[in-house]
Motif scaffolding. Structure first.
Motif, short mmCIF file in Angstrom:
data_model
loop_
_atom_site.label_atom_id
_atom_site.label_comp_id
_atom_site.label_asym_id
_atom_site.label_seq_id
_atom_site.Cartn_x
_atom_site.Cartn_y
_atom_site.Cartn_z
N ASP A 87 -3.54 -3.19 7.89
CA ASP A 87 -4.90 -3.03 7.39
C ASP A 87 -5.76 -2.71 8.61
O ASP A 87 -5.81 -3.50 9.57
CB ASP A 87 -5.39 -4.30 6.68
N GLY A 88 -6.41 -1.54 8.54
CA GLY A 88 -7.11 -1.05 9.73
C GLY A 88 -6.26 0.03 10.38
O GLY A 88 -6.07 0.06 11.60
N THR A 89 -5.73 0.95 9.55
CA THR A 89 -4.88 2.03 10.09
C THR A 89 -5.67 2.95 11.00
O THR A 89 -5.18 3.40 12.05
CB THR A 89 -4.23 2.82 8.93
N GLU B 121 -18.00 -4.48 0.26
CA GLU B 121 -17.48 -3.11 0.31
C GLU B 121 -17.38 -2.64 -1.15
O GLU B 121 -16.98 -3.40 -2.03
CB GLU B 121 -16.11 -3.04 1.01
N TYR C 266 -12.70 6.17 1.91
CA TYR C 266 -11.87 7.12 1.17
C TYR C 266 -12.55 7.65 -0.09
O TYR C 266 -11.98 8.45 -0.80
CB TYR C 266 -10.52 6.49 0.81
N ARG D 179 -19.50 -3.40 11.28
CA ARG D 179 -18.46 -2.65 10.57
C ARG D 179 -17.24 -2.66 11.49
O ARG D 179 -17.26 -2.03 12.55
CB ARG D 179 -18.98 -1.25 10.30
N GLU E 189 0.81 -1.21 0.00
CA GLU E 189 0.00 0.00 0.00
C GLU E 189 0.85 1.27 0.00
O GLU E 189 0.50 2.24 -0.65
CB GLU E 189 -0.93 0.03 1.23
N ASP F 244 -0.47 -5.51 2.72
CA ASP F 244 -0.90 -4.31 3.44
C ASP F 244 -0.20 -4.36 4.80
O ASP F 244 -0.45 -5.25 5.61
CB ASP F 244 -2.43 -4.31 3.62
N GLY G 215 -13.65 -2.39 10.33
CA GLY G 215 -12.57 -1.48 9.96
C GLY G 215 -11.30 -2.10 9.44
O GLY G 215 -10.28 -1.42 9.33
N SER G 216 -11.33 -3.39 9.12
CA SER G 216 -10.19 -4.01 8.44
C SER G 216 -10.74 -5.05 7.46
O SER G 216 -11.24 -6.09 7.88
CB SER G 216 -9.24 -4.69 9.44
N ALA G 217 -10.65 -4.73 6.18
CA ALA G 217 -11.25 -5.62 5.18
C ALA G 217 -10.58 -7.00 5.19
O ALA G 217 -11.24 -8.03 4.98
CB ALA G 217 -11.13 -4.99 3.80
C1 IPD Z 1 -9.00 0.07 4.96
C2 IPD Z 1 -9.67 -0.97 5.79
C3 IPD Z 1 -11.15 -0.66 5.94
C4 IPD Z 1 -11.81 -0.51 4.61
C5 IPD Z 1 -11.09 0.48 3.74
C6 IPD Z 1 -9.62 0.07 3.61
P1 IPD Z 1 -6.48 0.71 5.56
O1 IPD Z 1 -7.63 -0.20 4.83
O2 IPD Z 1 -9.53 -2.25 5.22
O3 IPD Z 1 -11.84 -1.65 6.62
O4 IPD Z 1 -13.14 -0.07 4.80
O5 IPD Z 1 -11.74 0.51 2.50
O6 IPD Z 1 -8.97 0.97 2.77
O7 IPD Z 1 -6.53 2.05 4.91
O8 IPD Z 1 -6.80 0.73 6.99
O9 IPD Z 1 -5.24 -0.05 5.21
#
Ligand code: IPD
Ligand code: CA
Ligand code: CA
Length: 258
Positions: A84-86, A201, A156, A180, A63, A81, A182-184
Motif C-alpha cells: 500500500d503506497g505503490t 478519502e 485513480y 497527504r 489487490e 494489500d 500516500g498510503s491509506a
Molecule cells: C493507494 C494508497 C493511497 C490512496 C489510494 C490507494 P496503492 O493504494 O493507499 O494513499 O490515496 O487511493 O489506492 O495503489 O498504493 O496500493
C-alpha cells in the motif's frame, strides 16, 4: 493467530525492503497513475501462500487480482494489500506498507500493517486493542483545531477530484493542518497512534482499509463511510475516520454539502 500474522507480514515487508531496480519492473494498470511493479506481485504471491497455510479454508482478496466471487459468503477471508503506497515505493519515498487483514463472517477480526522502512508494525485484534511495535496505542483526544487531518486524493478516480477538493476546502479552516502521505493503510494507523485526528478519502478499495480500519477502531477511533454509514469490506467506498469528536465534527461539516 495474531503472532503468526505478524511474522508473515514482517517477512513480506522484507521483500519490499530488499527491492532493487524497481523502475524496470513498473507497469501501467488502468492509467499512467495506476502502476504495479513485480514486487507487488511477488509480495502478494508470498502472502497468499503463507497466509493460506495458516488458514487453508479462508478466502483471499488481494489487490493484484485473485478470485473475487463469493468471498462475502466465506467464514474467514484474508484481505491484503501487498504494497500500500505503490507510488511512494516507486518514487523511493519511504512511506509504504504491507497490509494484512483477516475478517470473520464479514467483520474484521485481525489487522497487521507493517512499514518495512521505519520498522513500525501496527496490529490489532477485535475487542483486544491495538499496538504499535507491541505497545498499546490510542487515538488522540485533542480537539479538531489542534489536530492534523490526513486525506487521500483518490488519485485513480478523475470523477472525484471536485468532491475531494470540496471536502479539503471545507475542513482546512477547522484543523491545525493537512497532510497527504500516500498510503491509506498507514494513514489509518497514524490516527490509531494519535499522530493525527482525522482522515478522509473519497474512494478506497477494501484492501486499502481492511486492516487499518480495525487498528484505528481498536485504538478508539470511529471509522465509517463519508456519510457515516458502516464501511463495506467487499466493495469500494469512501472513508471518514477520526477520534470520535473529530469524526463527528467532520461528518456534520461534510454533510452540509457547501
Ligand atoms: C493507494 C494508497 C493511497 C490512496 C489510494 C490507494 P496503492 O493504494 O493507499 O494513499 O490515496 O487511493 O489506492 O495503489 O498504493 O496500493
Ligand atoms: Ca492500496
Ligand atoms: Ca497496493
Amino acid at each position: 493467530m495474531l503472532e503468526r500474522l505478524i511474522a508473515v507480514t514482517r517477512e513480506a515487508g522484507g521483500i519490499i525492503r530488499s527491492a532493487r531496480d524497481v523502475d524496470s519492473s513498473v507497469r501501467e494498470k488502468s492509467s499512467p497513475r495506476d502502476l504495479v511493479t513485480n514486487y507487488d506481485l511477488l509480495v502478494q504471491d508470498f502472502l497468499r501462500r503463507e497466509l493460506l497455510k495458516l488458514l487453508p479454508e479462508a478466502g483471499f482478496l488481494g489487490e493484484e487480482g485473485d478470485e473475487r466471487e463469493n468471498l462475502s459468503r466465506k467464514e474467514w477471508v484474508f484481505i491484503v494489500d501487498p504494497i500500500d503506497g505503490t507510488t511512494n515505493f516507486i518514487q523511493g519515498y519511504h512511506n509504504s506498507c504491507v497490509s494484512v487483514g483477516l475478517a470473520k463472517q464479514g467483520q474484521m477480526e485481525y489487522g497487521v500493517v507493517f512499514n518495512p522502512y521505519d520498522g513500525e508494525l501496527y496490529a490489532a485484534q477485535r475487542g483486544k486493542g491495538a499496538w504499535l511495535n507491541g505497545k498499546p496505542i490510542a487515538c488522540t483526544d485533542r480537539p479538531l483545531d489542534h489536530s492534523l487531518l490526513i486525506f487521500g486524493s483518490a488519485l485513480y478516480y478523475r470523477d472525484l477530484v471536485g468532491e475531494t477538493l470540496r471536502l479539503f476546502n471545507a475542513a482546512f479552516p477547522l484543523v491545525q493542518d493537512i497532510r497527504r502521505f500516500g498510503s491509506a493503510a498507514l494513514d489509518l494507523c497514524y490516527l490509531a497512534a494519535g499522530k493525527a485526528g482525522a482522515f478522509f478519502e473519497c474512494r478506497l478499495c477494501p484492501w486499502d482499509y481492511a486492516a487499518g480500519s480495525l487498528i484505528a477502531r481498536e485504538a478508539g477511533c470511529t471509522v465509517t463511510q463519508l456519510d457515516g454509514s458502516p464501511i463495506d469490506l467487499f466493495n469500494k467506498c469512501g472513508i471518514l475516520a477520526g477520534s470520535p469528536g473529530a469524526w463527528r465534527e467532520l461528518l456534520a461539516l461534510f454533510q452540509k454539502g457547501e
